[in-house]
Design a protein around this motif. Structure first.
Motif, PDB file in Angstrom:
ATOM      1  N   ARG A  65       0.831  -1.202   0.000  1.00 30.67           N
ATOM      2  CA  ARG A  65       0.000   0.000   0.000  1.00 30.67           C
ATOM      3  C   ARG A  65       0.868   1.255   0.000  1.00 30.67           C
ATOM      4  NH1 ARG A  65      -3.274  -1.867   5.096  1.00 30.67           N
ATOM      5  NH2 ARG A  65      -4.039   0.283   5.179  1.00 30.67           N
ATOM      6  N   ASP A 119       3.964   1.476  -1.249  1.00 33.14           N
ATOM      7  CA  ASP A 119       4.566   1.588  -2.580  1.00 33.14           C
ATOM      8  C   ASP A 119       3.567   2.155  -3.582  1.00 33.14           C
ATOM      9  OD1 ASP A 119       6.846   0.548  -1.514  1.00 33.14           O
ATOM     10  OD2 ASP A 119       6.467  -1.504  -2.197  1.00 33.14           O
ATOM     11  N   ALA A 120       2.313   1.758  -3.450  1.00 35.01           N
ATOM     12  CA  ALA A 120       1.292   2.276  -4.367  1.00 35.01           C
ATOM     13  C   ALA A 120       1.103   3.774  -4.178  1.00 35.01           C
ATOM     14  CB  ALA A 120      -0.031   1.540  -4.138  1.00 35.01           C
ATOM     15  N   VAL A 138       3.377   5.884  -2.975  1.00 34.32           N
ATOM     16  CA  VAL A 138       4.585   6.538  -3.499  1.00 34.32           C
ATOM     17  C   VAL A 138       4.513   6.632  -5.012  1.00 34.32           C
ATOM     18  CG1 VAL A 138       7.093   6.327  -3.726  1.00 34.32           C
ATOM     19  CG2 VAL A 138       5.993   5.860  -1.527  1.00 34.32           C
ATOM     20  N   SER A 139       4.043   5.563  -5.663  1.00 41.33           N
ATOM     21  CA  SER A 139       3.915   5.579  -7.126  1.00 41.33           C
ATOM     22  C   SER A 139       2.887   6.621  -7.569  1.00 41.33           C
ATOM     23  CB  SER A 139       3.506   4.190  -7.612  1.00 41.33           C
ATOM     24  OG  SER A 139       3.298   4.192  -9.000  1.00 41.33           O
ATOM     25  N   ARG A 140       1.772   6.725  -6.852  1.00 43.01           N
ATOM     26  CA  ARG A 140       0.763   7.727  -7.182  1.00 43.01           C
ATOM     27  C   ARG A 140       1.329   9.137  -7.040  1.00 43.01           C
ATOM     28  NH1 ARG A 140      -4.202   6.465  -3.470  1.00 43.01           N
ATOM     29  NH2 ARG A 140      -4.819   8.526  -4.262  1.00 43.01           N
ATOM     30  N   TRP A 141       2.114   9.358  -5.980  1.00 40.55           N
ATOM     31  CA  TRP A 141       2.704  10.681  -5.779  1.00 40.55           C
ATOM     32  C   TRP A 141       3.696  11.011  -6.893  1.00 40.55           C
ATOM     33  CZ3 TRP A 141       1.680  14.681  -2.597  1.00 40.55           C
ATOM     34  CH2 TRP A 141       2.633  15.692  -2.480  1.00 40.55           C
ATOM     35  N   GLY A 142       4.476   9.998  -7.287  1.00 44.66           N
ATOM     36  CA  GLY A 142       5.459  10.237  -8.341  1.00 44.66           C
ATOM     37  C   GLY A 142       4.820  10.506  -9.688  1.00 44.66           C
ATOM     38  N   SER A 143       3.598  10.034  -9.894  1.00 46.46           N
ATOM     39  CA  SER A 143       2.934  10.237 -11.176  1.00 46.46           C
ATOM     40  C   SER A 143       2.263  11.600 -11.296  1.00 46.46           C
ATOM     41  CB  SER A 143       1.878   9.141 -11.385  1.00 46.46           C
ATOM     42  OG  SER A 143       0.860   9.237 -10.399  1.00 46.46           O
TER      43      SER A 143
END
Length: 821
Positions: A136, A138-139, A141-146
């Motif tokens: 959760r 990592d998801a 963090v990925s959303r923030w990076g996008s």
């Protein structure tokens, strides 16, 4: 801006005929000057651009100006102004407005997405749900990076702060999981060591090895498994039953090892003894070897035992007959297979066919041969049924594949998803599956992909169950130790009750757990709680009886007299109630209601008594006020001493309130002192007048009456040492002046001083009370009146006496005014 517009917009030429000059000749029309190509670039304000957008000379200028304007309100105004005038510019401005709205909506959505991410990561930083925590995180963090575009610093700070907390928690969870895995590995190692020992013991217990037991291999195995057990239990306490099993197996194998070693040492000796039939040596060898029960002994050792027991049996073990199989059972199984095939039931048919093959293999060839043709025929029918059902069920199976593939892509709660997966799998099995391996592989891959998140979830749930089971194990151990050491005779029952309540709450919180693994713990926990509740129940019954007795005694005090004893008893019962321990809640509420009612009635009586006493005190205070007012209003000259004494008795008889008694007594005493002082002043005035009248009578030659003096005359020789009348009169005047405090003429000061010294020598104080002064003056004046008024007494003597008496009277009354003679 005015100059700028004047430069761009030329004034229109007059068009009337009057204004037109007479053409001289036909000339070429002058060309209009080309617009400034940089005019839009030179505009610096939104107002200038808005003017160019609506009134620009060319469409290109208007579109360029529209392209530079960012203010939405200005664009709306331009849109309204250009509507119906310039279609291209109007479309450009509408397109610009649409783009701005889309950008605003996109920015709003981006900010909403940022806020959702921040809320999610902040919630993740504080949540108690640690399922798939790292995934959760990592998801998120990925959303923030996008996220594209600029992010505000405050939002970045919020994200980084929450991210730091999440990573810290994730690390802690990872550490816990690593520890749990290590503990699980240790538990597996513990189980593995026990299973290895059990397998070795079972192998040794099955039969004596044909090649003989290997002592070195057994020794190495024992040492290896002991070392394995010690490493596996270094950081994790083993299960009690598992530990007991390990120790039991280890003890059996060590006993086997010791016996085997001793046997190998005495094997040759025992063989020789058996050949020589040396019974003593055989017995000694059997005793030394002490072969453990449950393990087959070496053949020589078996012969030695038989020799010892006197048995003449063969050392070879008899062969067991092979188990026989009933052919009727095979026939019944084939009948059931045939029936299920007729009913087109694939699954039961498969089971009956496998059972028939198993029974056929167990029969001798001669007995199995008559059934072979029937089994072959039914096998072909089973294959035909499988093929036919597979063909009929293929559309349904393909639909199940599609449903499983769709389910694999859907985000769902793992529990619900696993239920759907199981339901689809059950439908697949109910259809009998398919011989098409490609279709089956498709379904299996979709199933595996759909179950992947469920697999992670159930692994975590399994670890949670194991952790909760360990927690419950710890609770049971602690509770068992507490019960074992509990002394019911001297324990704190309230503390015991709290402990059992806490244990039940923590037990309930430690879930979920594996049902089977928890079952023995649950039984032990229930037994311990039952033991505690049994002791607590006895204490509750005893305390209920104590509180019932307290209630009965409290109710008996409701009408008890004297009231002070009743209230003191109620207070004592309240303390006794508080000291009583645990009770049944429902019974305690009922008894408390009755006890409180009794106490309320007792203290209500006390309140009534206090109110009555307060009323009596107030009435007494009012009566005291009345006596004081009456005393202040009395006429001292007309009040006899007996009347004042009646006032005193009446005041003393009053029971005054403590908070006002002293003040009222002070006022009463002050009023009484005032009346008495006025009476004394009146008496002194009366005496003063009597003295003056007596002096007047004596001076006129009359003898004063007996009422003039209250004391007899002082002996003349005591009053003065003078012998002649004039000197005696002079001495008496000086004594009267000394007693009254009046002044003495200068010529008599020396004699006054001598008289004062004489008085001091006689023990008379220089300062006397008014009463003693009055008494002495009365006696001296009576002595004066004993003198012969015609023998040396002068008017000056009488005047001196009058002045001295006047001085005394004024001083005693505190009045500077002259007395009325």
């Amino acid at each position: 801006m005015a100059g700028f517009l004047k430069q761009f917009f030329k004034p229109r030429q007059p068009t009337s005929a009057a204004e037109q000059p007479e053409p001289q000749a036909r000339t070429a029309t002058p060309e209009r000057p080309a617009p400034d190509p940089d005019i839009v670039a030179k505009a610096t304000t939104t107002g200038e651009l808005e003017t160019l957008a609506t009134q620009g000379e060319t469409a290109a200028i208007r579109r360029e100006a529209i392209g530079r304007i960012q203010d939405t309100e200005a664009l709306e105004r331009i849109s309204r102004a250009l509507k119906g005038r310039d279609k291209g510019a109007f479309q450009a401005v509408r397109r610009k407005l649409r783009e701005q709205r889309e950008q605003a909506e996109a920015e709003e959505a981006r900010q909403a997405d940022i806020e959702r991410i921040l809320q999610d990561i902040e919630e993740l930083a504080t949540t108690q749900d640690t399922k798939l925590y790292q995934a959760r995180l990592d998801a998120l963090v990925s959303r923030w990076g996008s996220i594209s575009g600029t992010i505000e610093s405050a939002q970045t700070q919020r994200y980084e702060a929450s991210l730091a907390r999440c990573r810290e928690r994730a690390q802690a969870i990872a550490n816990e999981e690593a520890q749990a895995r290590a503990e699980q590995e240790q538990a597996q190692e513990q189980q593995g060591a026990v299973e290895t020992l059990a397998a070795t013991a079972a192998q040794l217990a099955s039969a004596w090895p044909e090649e003989g037991a290997n002592l070195s291999s057994l020794d190495a195995m024992i040492k290896t498994q002991r070392n394995r057990w010690e490493q596996a239990t270094a950081n994790r306490t083993p299960d009690t039953e598992l530990k007991a099993r390990f120790e039991r197996l280890m003890a059996q194998l060590e006993a086997y090892y010791q016996a085997l070693g001793t046997w190998q040492q005495h094997e040759a000796q025992l063989e020789q003894a058996l050949q020589e039939k040396d019974t003593a040596t055989v017995e000694a060898t059997l005793t030394a070897v002490n072969w453990p029960e449950g393990f087959p002994a070496p053949p020589a050792l078996t012969r030695a035992r038989k020799h010892r027991d006197g048995e003449a049996r063969s050392t070879s073990e008899p062969q067991q007959d092979a188990p026989s199989v009933d052919t009727g059972e095979l026939s019944r199984t084939l009948d059931a297979l045939e029936q299920s095939l007729e009913q087109q039931q694939l699954k039961p048919s498969r089971e009956h066919f496998r059972e028939a093959q198993k029974l056929q293999d167990q029969l001798p060839e001669k007995e199995a041969r008559p059934h072979q043709a029937r089994i072959t025929r039914l096998g072909r029918q089973l294959q035909e049924l499988r093929d036919w059902l597979g063909f009929a069920a293929r559309p349904k199976l393909e639909s199940l594949c599609e449903q499983m593939e769709y389910l694999a892509d859907q985000p769902m709660e793992p529990e619900a998803k696993a239920e759907h997966i199981q339901d689809l799998k059950q439908q697949w099995y109910d259809l009998g599956g398919t011989p098409d391996q490609q279709l089956w592989q498709r379904f299996k891959e979709a199933t595996d992909r759909a179950y992947e998140p469920c697999h992670q979830y159930f692994n975590e749930k399994k670890r949670l169950k194991e952790a909760n089971l360990e927690k419950r194990q710890y609770i049971v151990e602690q509770l068992q130790e507490f019960v074992d050491n509990l002394d019911w005779a001297g324990c704190d029952y309230k503390a015991v009750d709290r402990i059992q309540r806490t244990a039940r709450r923590e037990w309930s919180d430690a879930k979920p757990v594996d049902y089977r693994a928890n079952r023995p713990l649950q039984k032990q926990f229930d037994r311990l709680i039952k033991t505690l509740n049994a002791g607590l129940e006895q204490e509750r019954e005893r305390n209920d009886a104590l509180k019932r007795d307290v209630v009965e005694r409290a109710e008996a005090l409701v009408e008890h007299e004297p009231l002070r004893e009743a209230t003191d008893g109620a207070k004592a019962l309240q303390k006794e109630w508080e000291a009583i321990g645990i009770t049944h809640q429902q019974e305690d509420r009922r008894l408390w209601k009755a006890f409180r009612s009794a106490c309320d009635r007792i203290f209500a009586r006390l309140s009534e008594e206090r109110e009555a006493r307060d009323e009596a005190f107030n009435a007494a205070a009012d009566e005291a006020e009345k006596l004081i007012r009456q005393l202040q209003d009395v006429d001292p000259t007309e009040t006899a001493p007996g009347e004042l004494e009646q006032f005193r008795k009446a005041f003393r008889a009053l029971e005054l309130p403590r908070d006002r008694a002293n003040a009222l007594a002070d006022r009463f005493n002050k009023a009484m002192d005032g009346v008495q002082e006025q009476q004394m002043s009146a008496l002194r005035a009366q005496r003063y007048q009597q003295w003056l009248a007596a002096l007047d009578q004596h001076q006129s030659g009359e003898a004063p009456g007996p009422e003039s003096f209250r004391h007899p005359p002082m002996p003349l020789e005591q009053a003065t040492q003078e012998t002649d009348t004039a000197s005696q009169a002079r001495a008496l005047c000086i004594r009267v002046e000394i007693v009254s405090g009046a002044a003495t003429p200068p010529e008599d000061q020396a004699q006054r001083m001598a008289l004062q010294v004489s008085r001091l020598n006689e023990g008379m104080k220089s300062e006397q009370s008014l009463e003693s002064q009055e008494d002495e003056l009365d006696s001296l004046l009576a002595t004066w009146c004993e003198l012969d008024a015609a023998d040396g007494l002068t008017p000056e003597h009488y005047q001196r006496l009058r002045e001295a008496l006047k001085h005394w009277f004024l001083r005693s009354s505190g009045d500077e005014a002259s007395p009325q003679e």
